[in-house]
Design a protein around this motif. Structure first.
Motif, PDB file in Angstrom:
ATOM      1  N   VAL A 138      -0.203   5.192 -14.685  1.00 36.25           N
ATOM      2  CA  VAL A 138      -0.081   6.647 -14.524  1.00 36.25           C
ATOM      3  C   VAL A 138       0.303   7.313 -15.842  1.00 36.25           C
ATOM      4  O   VAL A 138      -0.165   8.414 -16.147  1.00 36.25           O
ATOM      5  CB  VAL A 138       0.916   7.053 -13.407  1.00 36.25           C
ATOM      6  N   LEU A 182      -6.253  13.438  -3.154  1.00 29.51           N
ATOM      7  CA  LEU A 182      -5.502  14.570  -2.605  1.00 29.51           C
ATOM      8  C   LEU A 182      -5.864  15.873  -3.311  1.00 29.51           C
ATOM      9  O   LEU A 182      -6.018  16.914  -2.664  1.00 29.51           O
ATOM     10  CB  LEU A 182      -3.997  14.307  -2.737  1.00 29.51           C
ATOM     11  N   ALA A 231       2.259   1.848  -3.342  1.00 20.96           N
ATOM     12  CA  ALA A 231       1.211   2.343  -4.244  1.00 20.96           C
ATOM     13  C   ALA A 231       0.923   3.815  -3.975  1.00 20.96           C
ATOM     14  O   ALA A 231       0.835   4.630  -4.897  1.00 20.96           O
ATOM     15  CB  ALA A 231      -0.053   1.502  -4.082  1.00 20.96           C
ATOM     16  N   VAL A 278       0.841  -1.202   0.000  1.00 20.87           N
ATOM     17  CA  VAL A 278       0.000   0.000   0.000  1.00 20.87           C
ATOM     18  C   VAL A 278       0.876   1.253   0.000  1.00 20.87           C
ATOM     19  O   VAL A 278       0.618   2.204  -0.759  1.00 20.87           O
ATOM     20  CB  VAL A 278      -0.959  -0.010   1.208  1.00 20.87           C
ATOM     21  N   ALA A 290      -7.016   0.288   0.106  1.00 18.60           N
ATOM     22  CA  ALA A 290      -5.807   0.073   0.903  1.00 18.60           C
ATOM     23  C   ALA A 290      -6.063  -1.019   1.938  1.00 18.60           C
ATOM     24  O   ALA A 290      -5.265  -1.958   2.092  1.00 18.60           O
ATOM     25  CB  ALA A 290      -5.381   1.369   1.581  1.00 18.60           C
ATOM     26  N   ALA A 308       1.752  -5.360  -9.267  1.00 19.71           N
ATOM     27  CA  ALA A 308       1.074  -4.097  -8.955  1.00 19.71           C
ATOM     28  C   ALA A 308       1.914  -2.911  -9.415  1.00 19.71           C
ATOM     29  O   ALA A 308       1.403  -1.983 -10.045  1.00 19.71           O
ATOM     30  CB  ALA A 308       0.795  -4.003  -7.459  1.00 19.71           C
ATOM     31  N   LEU A 309       3.219  -2.971  -9.147  1.00 17.50           N
ATOM     32  CA  LEU A 309       4.096  -1.846  -9.506  1.00 17.50           C
ATOM     33  C   LEU A 309       4.138  -1.656 -11.025  1.00 17.50           C
ATOM     34  O   LEU A 309       4.085  -0.528 -11.522  1.00 17.50           O
ATOM     35  CB  LEU A 309       5.500  -2.093  -8.944  1.00 17.50           C
ATOM     36  N   ALA A 349      -4.417  -3.026  -4.984  1.00 11.46           N
ATOM     37  CA  ALA A 349      -3.247  -2.178  -4.751  1.00 11.46           C
ATOM     38  C   ALA A 349      -3.106  -1.132  -5.853  1.00 11.46           C
ATOM     39  O   ALA A 349      -2.733   0.014  -5.593  1.00 11.46           O
ATOM     40  CB  ALA A 349      -1.989  -3.036  -4.671  1.00 11.46           C
ATOM     41  N   ILE A 392       0.935  -0.052 -12.076  1.00 13.40           N
ATOM     42  CA  ILE A 392       0.883   1.346 -11.635  1.00 13.40           C
ATOM     43  C   ILE A 392       1.693   2.222 -12.584  1.00 13.40           C
ATOM     44  O   ILE A 392       1.216   3.270 -13.040  1.00 13.40           O
ATOM     45  CB  ILE A 392       1.403   1.481 -10.184  1.00 13.40           C
ATOM     46  N   THR A 399      -6.266  -4.369   0.222  1.00 16.04           N
ATOM     47  CA  THR A 399      -4.947  -4.903  -0.137  1.00 16.04           C
ATOM     48  C   THR A 399      -4.320  -5.615   1.052  1.00 16.04           C
ATOM     49  O   THR A 399      -3.843  -6.746   0.938  1.00 16.04           O
ATOM     50  CB  THR A 399      -4.024  -3.755  -0.595  1.00 16.04           C
ATOM     51  N   VAL A 452      -5.388   1.817  -5.296  1.00 20.93           N
ATOM     52  CA  VAL A 452      -4.877   2.750  -4.276  1.00 20.93           C
ATOM     53  C   VAL A 452      -4.041   3.826  -4.974  1.00 20.93           C
ATOM     54  O   VAL A 452      -4.241   5.026  -4.768  1.00 20.93           O
ATOM     55  CB  VAL A 452      -4.005   2.016  -3.230  1.00 20.93           C
ATOM     56  N   ALA A 453      -3.106   3.370  -5.838  1.00 26.94           N
ATOM     57  CA  ALA A 453      -2.213   4.323  -6.503  1.00 26.94           C
ATOM     58  C   ALA A 453      -2.974   5.272  -7.412  1.00 26.94           C
ATOM     59  O   ALA A 453      -2.685   6.467  -7.459  1.00 26.94           O
ATOM     60  CB  ALA A 453      -1.160   3.555  -7.307  1.00 26.94           C
ATOM     61  N   VAL A 489      -5.274   7.760  -5.128  1.00 30.81           N
ATOM     62  CA  VAL A 489      -4.731   8.607  -4.062  1.00 30.81           C
ATOM     63  C   VAL A 489      -4.451  10.036  -4.547  1.00 30.81           C
ATOM     64  O   VAL A 489      -4.756  11.009  -3.836  1.00 30.81           O
ATOM     65  CB  VAL A 489      -3.475   7.974  -3.405  1.00 30.81           C
ATOM     66  N   SER A 490      -3.941  10.167  -5.767  1.00 32.33           N
ATOM     67  CA  SER A 490      -3.622  11.521  -6.225  1.00 32.33           C
ATOM     68  C   SER A 490      -4.902  12.318  -6.473  1.00 32.33           C
ATOM     69  O   SER A 490      -4.971  13.506  -6.148  1.00 32.33           O
ATOM     70  CB  SER A 490      -2.754  11.468  -7.482  1.00 32.33           C
ATOM     71  N   GLY A 530       1.632   6.783  -6.610  1.00 34.28           N
ATOM     72  CA  GLY A 530       0.513   7.616  -7.053  1.00 34.28           C
ATOM     73  C   GLY A 530       0.789   9.093  -6.811  1.00 34.28           C
ATOM     74  O   GLY A 530       0.562   9.943  -7.683  1.00 34.28           O
TER      75      GLY A 530
END
Lengths: 311, 307
Positions: free
Chosen positions: B254, B70, A295, A292, B228, B246-247, B59, B250, B231, B62-63, B66-67, A299
């Protein structure tokens, strides 16, 4: 850009980087698992992890004509090209060479064909569930299953010629050589299965494992390169389960098992590979938190990079 | 270049997964949707075990959320009180969902369950979107604008007990509907590997009457924390989260999302929705096909317990 915005952006990226670093640190700290105790190795070179099974007792000495002294009994020795293989993130399978020699060979040349050699490499036994689908109202659904408490994760046979030409089924069965005699044990819940059902499940396991190249057979894979030296190549697909492998070499003459030899090889996870795998299974909670954090960090970093480009 | 995925236990091309992340990221950037409902089926098509696809996708969400969360927070577009209730429900739903995944895997029926859930969900959503976008395209052509339905001031939601005041949303409603909605979305997140925005956003707008400007921020807030939690739960209960996979998703995601957002600005809304509806229906058909057609090999093997 105003100072306030600059400050804001600074905190943001610091936060993103901080979260990423924290994730990596937590991961690294937790993955420091004590390594299993290694057997103490003396100052001298450790003995290779091999063993020779004593050949069957020689027939009682008969009274032989003096001009023909008893020939010494044959024995087989072998080794693998690599005893320890590392599985890393870029592992895409590997090849292994098994080579060996027949002591006291009575062959005159590599082509004599006096001896038959069978090499079996088997991986650590694992537990698995086999499932069978059937059609229920138009949909293909798993309807029956059976559990095996032990099936070799990998099983490869290589021989000088087809197994049925080398020895009788009884001999092959007693040594567990061949797909029909791969050692597999069913869970006790399978005790009510009929012989036909057992056959069907066994065959399914062999068929699926062969499809994934985890079970392999090469009927002419062993070649003599001299009167006593032989070799064979094996390959392991990327999906092979790591662990200890046993390589058994059987020497036959006229359908009779003369000698066997066992040597081991290890497949180990290494690097990032081993780190992630161990982490996920030994500290699942922290592994989840770590994933998490990675991630979240990725992000936030991405949004920072792309927002800066837009501004 | 091949890479070995430690949890999915398969070797596959590195670029395949980055490419998949980029394509789905492109679509989600273009349409402004999360990509979970497309990514999970795609992962299953490539041979990733369905439970690993679901756990790993949580997961990735989440990525990707999250942005956004925010950004919405900086614009003060999050109703934290509403979000907390949705989140509390979401975590409860996720706990049940992860346990359901565990039980279904043990029974050997998880693959079937995931595929049936996806066929149903994608089929319904795809069909509704298709109808809606065709109507919109027709209206745009004929120039006739049908007045949107007048919203009632009060509905059954307002007659429930446990009323609370939500200042940011300017609402005085019962806490039960957001709680139940949260539970449902959390459950979906755990069993299907989706964020659940496609259900939460319409439900908040039409059912709870949350003002549109707070809806997206509040749902992103909930999705970030629920995925989150999901996960972590999948990692603990099922060991089905592949951090490497996951990475890769991601990184692809993006990048793809940035280009998708640019492409989305150049296309018309109703055409976009028509296109997305088409993709959604194709994925649903492909999944349904795998259940109906003779599988060729009736047997399958599942490893049990690891060293």
């Amino acid at each position: 850009m105003s100072t306030a915005r600059l400050l804001h952006r600074g905190t943001f990226i610091a936060l993103a980087v901080g979260v990423l670093t924290a994730g990596v640190l937590v991961g690294a700290a937790l993955a420091q698992r004590p390594t299993p105790p290694q057997p103490p190795s003396g100052p001298s070179l450790p003995a290779p992890p091999t063993q020779i099974t004593p050949p069957p007792p020689a027939p009682a000495q008969e009274v032989r004509p003096a001009e023909a002294p008893p020939l010494p009994r044959e024995a087989v020795h072998a080794d693998v090209s690599t005893r320890r293989i590392a599985v890393t993130s870029t592992f895409s399978g590997t090849g292994i060479i098994v080579f060996g020699a027949v002591d006291n060979s009575r062959q005159t040349s590599a082509e004599s064909g006096l001896y038959d050699v069978v090499i079996v490499i088997s991986g650590a036994p694992s537990r698995l569930v086999a499932r069978k689908k059937s059609n229920v109202g138009g949909l293909w659904i798993n309807t029956s299953s059976t559990t095996f408490t032990s099936v070799p994760s990998y099983y490869a046979i290589s021989s000088t010629r087809p197994l049925d030409e080398i020895a009788s089924d009884d001999v092959l069965k007693s040594s567990g050589i061949g797909f029909d005699f791969v050692p597999m044990t069913f869970h006790r819940s399978a005790r009510n299965l009929t012989a036909d059902e057992i056959r069907e499940w066994r065959d399914a396991v062999v068929r699926l494992k062969r499809r994934d190249r985890l079970f392999q057979q090469d009927e002419y894979g062993v070649a003599f390169v001299g009167r006593s030296l032989f070799r064979s190549a094996f390959d392991m697909p990327a999906t092979v389960t790591v662990g200890a492998f046993e390589t058994r070499v059987y020497l036959f003459r006229d359908g009779e098992l003369l000698s066997t030899y066992t040597t081991k090889l290890d497949l180990e996870r290494e690097g990032l590979e081993q780190f992630i795998h161990r982490f996920a299974f030994d500290h699942p909670f922290f592994y989840g938190v770590f994933t998490v954090l990675i991630a979240v960090g990725a992000g936030m970093l991405a949004s920072y990079v792309f927002n800066r480009n837009k501004a | 270049m091949n890479i070995y995925l430690p949890i999915a236990e398969m070797s596959a091309n590195l670029l395949l997964f980055i490419g998949m992340g980029a394509s789905v990221g492109f679509l989600s950037g273009m349409f402004g949707v999360g990509g979970g409902f497309l990514m999970t089926p795609l992962l299953i098509f490539t041979g990733v075990p369905s439970a690993v696809a679901v756990g790993t996708e949580a997961a990735q969400i989440v990525a990707s959320s999250v942005s956004g969360a925010l950004a919405q927070w900086r614009r003060r577009n999050i109703d934290f009180k509403m979000g907390t209730i949705l989140l509390a429900g979401g975590i409860v739903g996720s706990v049940f969902g992860v346990e359901a995944v565990k039980a279904l895997r043990r029974a050997g029926q998880f693959d079937l369950f995931v595929i049936l859930s996806y066929v149903t969900m994608l089929g319904v959503i795809g069909t509704l979107m298709m109808i809606e976008s065709i109507n919109a395209i027709r209206q745009a052509k004929s120039g006739v604008v049908i007045a949107s339905r007048q919203r009632g001031q009060h509905n059954w939601v307002h007659r429930l007990p446990l009323k609370m005041r939500f200042h940011r949303s300017k609402l005085y409603i019962s806490a039960l509907p957001p709680l139940v909605l949260g539970v449902f979305v959390g459950f979906l997140a755990a069993i299907m590997g989706v964020g659940g925005g496609f259900i939460m956003v319409p439900a908040m707008i039409y059912l709870l009457k949350v003002p549109t400007n707070v809806v997206v921020g509040t749902s992103l807030f909930q999705i970030t924390f629920v995925t989150a939690a999901t996960t972590v739960l999948h990692a603990t209960q099922n060991q089905t989260v592949d951090a490497t996979l996951a990475l890769l998703l991601i990184v692809g995601g993006v990048i793809g999302a940035q280009f998708g957002a640019i492409a989305g600005q150049r296309l018309r809304g109703e055409q976009l929705r028509f296109l997305l509806a088409g993709i959604v229906l194709l994925v649903a058909l492909r999944l349904a096909w795998s259940l109906v057609v003779h599988p060729g090999e009736l047997f399958s093997l599942t490893p049990l317990g690891r060293p």
